[in-house]
Design a protein around this motif. Structure first.
Motif, PDB file in Angstrom:
ATOM      1  N   ILE A  24       0.836  -1.192   0.000  1.00 36.49           N
ATOM      2  CA  ILE A  24       0.000   0.000   0.000  1.00 36.49           C
ATOM      3  C   ILE A  24       0.876   1.249   0.000  1.00 36.49           C
ATOM      4  CG2 ILE A  24      -1.838   1.242   1.212  1.00 36.49           C
ATOM      5  CD1 ILE A  24      -2.564  -1.459   2.534  1.00 36.49           C
ATOM      6  N   GLU A  25       1.855   1.251   0.868  1.00 34.41           N
ATOM      7  CA  GLU A  25       2.849   2.324   0.881  1.00 34.41           C
ATOM      8  C   GLU A  25       4.173   1.719   1.325  1.00 34.41           C
ATOM      9  OE1 GLU A  25       1.764   5.420   3.641  1.00 34.41           O
ATOM     10  OE2 GLU A  25       1.365   4.010   5.270  1.00 34.41           O
ATOM     11  N   VAL A  26       5.243   2.116   0.658  1.00 36.66           N
ATOM     12  CA  VAL A  26       6.578   1.632   0.997  1.00 36.66           C
ATOM     13  C   VAL A  26       7.566   2.750   0.688  1.00 36.66           C
ATOM     14  CG1 VAL A  26       6.816   0.497  -1.267  1.00 36.66           C
ATOM     15  CG2 VAL A  26       8.255  -0.217   0.645  1.00 36.66           C
ATOM     16  N   PRO A  27       8.368   3.170   1.676  1.00 36.32           N
ATOM     17  CA  PRO A  27       9.208   4.356   1.511  1.00 36.32           C
ATOM     18  C   PRO A  27      10.293   4.222   0.452  1.00 36.32           C
ATOM     19  CG  PRO A  27       8.992   3.752   3.827  1.00 36.32           C
ATOM     20  CD  PRO A  27       8.451   2.619   3.033  1.00 36.32           C
ATOM     21  N   ASP A  28      10.803   3.002   0.269  1.00 35.66           N
ATOM     22  CA  ASP A  28      11.971   2.836  -0.595  1.00 35.66           C
ATOM     23  C   ASP A  28      12.040   1.382  -1.047  1.00 35.66           C
ATOM     24  OD1 ASP A  28      15.124   2.247  -0.907  1.00 35.66           O
ATOM     25  OD2 ASP A  28      14.744   4.378  -1.241  1.00 35.66           O
ATOM     26  N   GLN A  29      12.688   1.139  -2.187  1.00 37.51           N
ATOM     27  CA  GLN A  29      12.850  -0.212  -2.705  1.00 37.51           C
ATOM     28  C   GLN A  29      13.509  -1.151  -1.695  1.00 37.51           C
ATOM     29  OE1 GLN A  29      12.145  -2.107  -5.387  1.00 37.51           O
ATOM     30  NE2 GLN A  29      13.474  -3.771  -4.689  1.00 37.51           N
ATOM     31  N   LYS A  30      14.403  -0.621  -0.865  1.00 37.61           N
ATOM     32  CA  LYS A  30      15.131  -1.484   0.070  1.00 37.61           C
ATOM     33  C   LYS A  30      14.224  -2.070   1.151  1.00 37.61           C
ATOM     34  CE  LYS A  30      16.828   2.369   2.955  1.00 37.61           C
ATOM     35  NZ  LYS A  30      18.047   3.085   3.395  1.00 37.61           N
ATOM     36  N   TYR A  31      12.975  -1.604   1.246  1.00 37.75           N
ATOM     37  CA  TYR A  31      12.046  -2.147   2.236  1.00 37.75           C
ATOM     38  C   TYR A  31      11.043  -3.129   1.627  1.00 37.75           C
ATOM     39  CZ  TYR A  31      14.032   1.563   5.045  1.00 37.75           C
ATOM     40  OH  TYR A  31      14.922   2.375   5.712  1.00 37.75           O
ATOM     41  N   ILE A  32      11.243  -3.474   0.357  1.00 32.72           N
ATOM     42  CA  ILE A  32      10.430  -4.516  -0.276  1.00 32.72           C
ATOM     43  C   ILE A  32      10.815  -5.872   0.325  1.00 32.72           C
ATOM     44  CG2 ILE A  32      10.018  -5.724  -2.465  1.00 32.72           C
ATOM     45  CD1 ILE A  32       8.637  -3.005  -2.272  1.00 32.72           C
ATOM     46  N   THR A  33       9.854  -6.787   0.385  1.00 32.75           N
ATOM     47  CA  THR A  33      10.076  -8.119   0.946  1.00 32.75           C
ATOM     48  C   THR A  33      11.287  -8.799   0.301  1.00 32.75           C
ATOM     49  OG1 THR A  33       7.685  -8.324   1.268  1.00 32.75           O
ATOM     50  CG2 THR A  33       8.992 -10.348   1.391  1.00 32.75           C
ATOM     51  N   GLU A  34      12.099  -9.447   1.118  1.00 32.63           N
ATOM     52  CA  GLU A  34      13.264 -10.199   0.645  1.00 32.63           C
ATOM     53  C   GLU A  34      12.971 -11.700   0.710  1.00 32.63           C
ATOM     54  OE1 GLU A  34      16.987  -7.305   1.803  1.00 32.63           O
ATOM     55  OE2 GLU A  34      16.306  -8.757   3.303  1.00 32.63           O
ATOM     56  N   PHE A  35      13.572 -12.447  -0.218  1.00 32.96           N
ATOM     57  CA  PHE A  35      13.387 -13.894  -0.311  1.00 32.96           C
ATOM     58  C   PHE A  35      14.747 -14.582  -0.323  1.00 32.96           C
ATOM     59  CE2 PHE A  35       9.791 -11.815  -2.233  1.00 32.96           C
ATOM     60  CZ  PHE A  35       8.704 -12.528  -1.775  1.00 32.96           C
ATOM     61  N   LEU A  36      14.786 -15.788   0.230  1.00 30.26           N
ATOM     62  CA  LEU A  36      16.023 -16.567   0.258  1.00 30.26           C
ATOM     63  C   LEU A  36      15.997 -17.622  -0.834  1.00 30.26           C
ATOM     64  CD1 LEU A  36      18.720 -17.281   1.611  1.00 30.26           C
ATOM     65  CD2 LEU A  36      17.449 -18.841   3.109  1.00 30.26           C
ATOM     66  N   ASN A  37      16.993 -17.578  -1.716  1.00 34.20           N
ATOM     67  CA  ASN A  37      17.154 -18.578  -2.758  1.00 34.20           C
ATOM     68  C   ASN A  37      17.939 -19.752  -2.178  1.00 34.20           C
ATOM     69  OD1 ASN A  37      17.921 -20.144  -4.951  1.00 34.20           O
ATOM     70  ND2 ASN A  37      18.160 -18.386  -6.310  1.00 34.20           N
ATOM     71  N   PRO A  38      17.286 -20.918  -1.946  1.00 32.95           N
ATOM     72  CA  PRO A  38      17.996 -22.041  -1.323  1.00 32.95           C
ATOM     73  C   PRO A  38      19.035 -22.676  -2.242  1.00 32.95           C
ATOM     74  CG  PRO A  38      15.796 -22.718  -1.969  1.00 32.95           C
ATOM     75  CD  PRO A  38      15.873 -21.236  -2.225  1.00 32.95           C
ATOM     76  N   GLU A  39      18.932 -22.417  -3.544  1.00 29.45           N
ATOM     77  CA  GLU A  39      19.877 -23.009  -4.486  1.00 29.45           C
ATOM     78  C   GLU A  39      21.215 -22.276  -4.484  1.00 29.45           C
ATOM     79  OE1 GLU A  39      17.805 -22.841  -8.167  1.00 29.45           O
ATOM     80  OE2 GLU A  39      16.476 -24.514  -7.696  1.00 29.45           O
ATOM     81  N   THR A  40      21.165 -20.955  -4.338  1.00 20.98           N
ATOM     82  CA  THR A  40      22.390 -20.150  -4.407  1.00 20.98           C
ATOM     83  C   THR A  40      22.760 -19.523  -3.067  1.00 20.98           C
ATOM     84  OG1 THR A  40      21.175 -18.142  -4.988  1.00 20.98           O
ATOM     85  CG2 THR A  40      21.862 -19.589  -6.806  1.00 20.98           C
ATOM     86  N   GLN A  41      21.866 -19.641  -2.078  1.00 18.96           N
ATOM     87  CA  GLN A  41      22.038 -19.000  -0.769  1.00 18.96           C
ATOM     88  C   GLN A  41      22.075 -17.476  -0.887  1.00 18.96           C
ATOM     89  OE1 GLN A  41      24.540 -21.773  -1.451  1.00 18.96           O
ATOM     90  NE2 GLN A  41      22.619 -22.825  -1.025  1.00 18.96           N
ATOM     91  N   GLU A  42      21.516 -16.945  -1.963  1.00 16.49           N
ATOM     92  CA  GLU A  42      21.462 -15.507  -2.162  1.00 16.49           C
ATOM     93  C   GLU A  42      20.123 -14.956  -1.680  1.00 16.49           C
ATOM     94  OE1 GLU A  42      24.253 -14.857  -6.092  1.00 16.49           O
ATOM     95  OE2 GLU A  42      22.124 -15.285  -6.382  1.00 16.49           O
ATOM     96  N   ILE A  43      20.156 -13.704  -1.256  1.00 15.68           N
ATOM     97  CA  ILE A  43      18.930 -13.009  -0.868  1.00 15.68           C
ATOM     98  C   ILE A  43      18.413 -12.238  -2.081  1.00 15.68           C
ATOM     99  CG2 ILE A  43      17.931 -11.231   0.610  1.00 15.68           C
ATOM    100  CD1 ILE A  43      19.977 -12.042   2.749  1.00 15.68           C
ATOM    101  N   MET A  44      17.167 -12.499  -2.447  1.00 19.92           N
ATOM    102  CA  MET A  44      16.554 -11.859  -3.607  1.00 19.92           C
ATOM    103  C   MET A  44      15.577 -10.794  -3.127  1.00 19.92           C
ATOM    104  SD  MET A  44      15.611 -15.285  -5.813  1.00 19.92           S
ATOM    105  CE  MET A  44      14.360 -15.744  -4.599  1.00 19.92           C
ATOM    106  N   GLN A  45      15.536  -9.699  -3.865  1.00 19.01           N
ATOM    107  CA  GLN A  45      14.584  -8.636  -3.551  1.00 19.01           C
ATOM    108  C   GLN A  45      13.990  -8.134  -4.871  1.00 19.01           C
ATOM    109  OE1 GLN A  45      15.953  -4.814  -1.835  1.00 19.01           O
ATOM    110  NE2 GLN A  45      14.554  -5.239  -0.142  1.00 19.01           N
ATOM    111  N   PRO A  46      12.756  -8.545  -5.179  1.00 21.81           N
ATOM    112  CA  PRO A  46      12.146  -8.130  -6.444  1.00 21.81           C
ATOM    113  C   PRO A  46      11.979  -6.611  -6.506  1.00 21.81           C
ATOM    114  CG  PRO A  46      10.879  -9.884  -5.387  1.00 21.81           C
ATOM    115  CD  PRO A  46      11.876  -9.408  -4.384  1.00 21.81           C
ATOM    116  N   GLN A  47      12.026  -6.077  -7.701  1.00 21.97           N
ATOM    117  CA  GLN A  47      11.709  -4.665  -7.905  1.00 21.97           C
ATOM    118  C   GLN A  47      10.192  -4.498  -7.751  1.00 21.97           C
ATOM    119  OE1 GLN A  47      13.618  -1.863  -8.593  1.00 21.97           O
ATOM    120  NE2 GLN A  47      15.417  -3.119  -8.132  1.00 21.97           N
TER     121      GLN A  47
END
Length: 229
Positions: A149-172
């Motif tokens: 509904i409201e989000v101040p900045d892209q960096k506060y979008i939900t983050e996801f954990l990729n179990p294959e690469t152990q990387e943290i993903m954050q969709p635009q």
């Protein structure tokens, strides 16, 4: 892994977000007395109790298999718990995108199946400075989702954990976007480092296949021995 996270832009999201925020501002910003029979708090607020109370079109009863799902008249419940009315406001606005998601996965033209939604729980959440949500996932459902509904900045979008690469993903994503993802996928809400507020709606759901009535009638005729009356 990125192709497991589906993003949809809600039509008329600016008007929708204004309506939702105005509605939230009318509610006490605290968790109030809980009605355990209905599984709902009498107040929705900053960290409120999620609720299974939704309009009937979004809850599925599996009558063929004798399944039971307690569904009350949503319109009547809104008079008792007006704080849940945001669900109908949001779902009416998101209907076409939710059906787009369902049709993509059920493929009615290929399978001959219909589908129904079963949203188990829906809640809203507003976060302020220093708030965060640690890694978690959701059980007993196919999909989880979040609408911004409201989000101040892209960096506060939900983050996801990729179990294959152990990387943290954050969709635009930004306000007006809805993310739908498999419920097993670990995710978190980054810590708020701003005085601005973040507001979301989240929910868990199944998209249930349904045999068309014509197909069911044919089964009754061709396989009467397997049909439970």
């Amino acid at each position: 892994m990125n192709n497991l996270i589906y993003k949809y832009r809600i039509d008329n999201h600016k008007e929708l977000n204004e309506e939702l925020l105005a509605f939230f501002d009318t509610l006490p910003n605290k968790v109030g007395e809980q009605d355990y029979n209905l599984g709902i708090s009498k107040f929705d607020g900053h960290n409120h109790i999620s609720s299974p109370l939704l309009p009937e079109e979004w809850q599925y009863i599996d009558t063929l298999n004798g399944g039971m799902h307690i569904i009350d008249k949503f319109e009547e419940l809104v008079t008792l718990f007006p704080n849940i009315n945001y669900k109908e406001i949001f779902l009416n606005a998101a209907r076409s995108k939710l059906h787009e998601h369902a049709k993509f996965h059920i493929q009615p033209e290929i399978t001959g199946l219909s589908y129904a939604f079963n949203i188990m729980h829906m809640w809203y959440h507003q976060m302020s400075k220093s708030d965060y949500i640690s890694w978690d996932n959701h059980q007993f459902c196919q999909w989880s989702a979040v609408y911004f509904i409201e989000v101040p900045d892209q960096k506060y979008i939900t983050e996801f954990l990729n179990p294959e690469t152990q990387e943290i993903m954050q969709p635009q994503a930004e306000a007006g976007d809805m993310l739908i993802f498999p419920s097993w996928l670990l995710h978190r809400a980054p810590k708020m480092l701003t005085d601005k507020r973040k507001s979301i709606i989240a929910w868990n759901m199944d998209i249930t296949y349904v045999f068309p009535e014509e197909q069911l009638n044919n089964l009754k005729v061709t396989h009467p021995e397997n049909w439970k009356l």
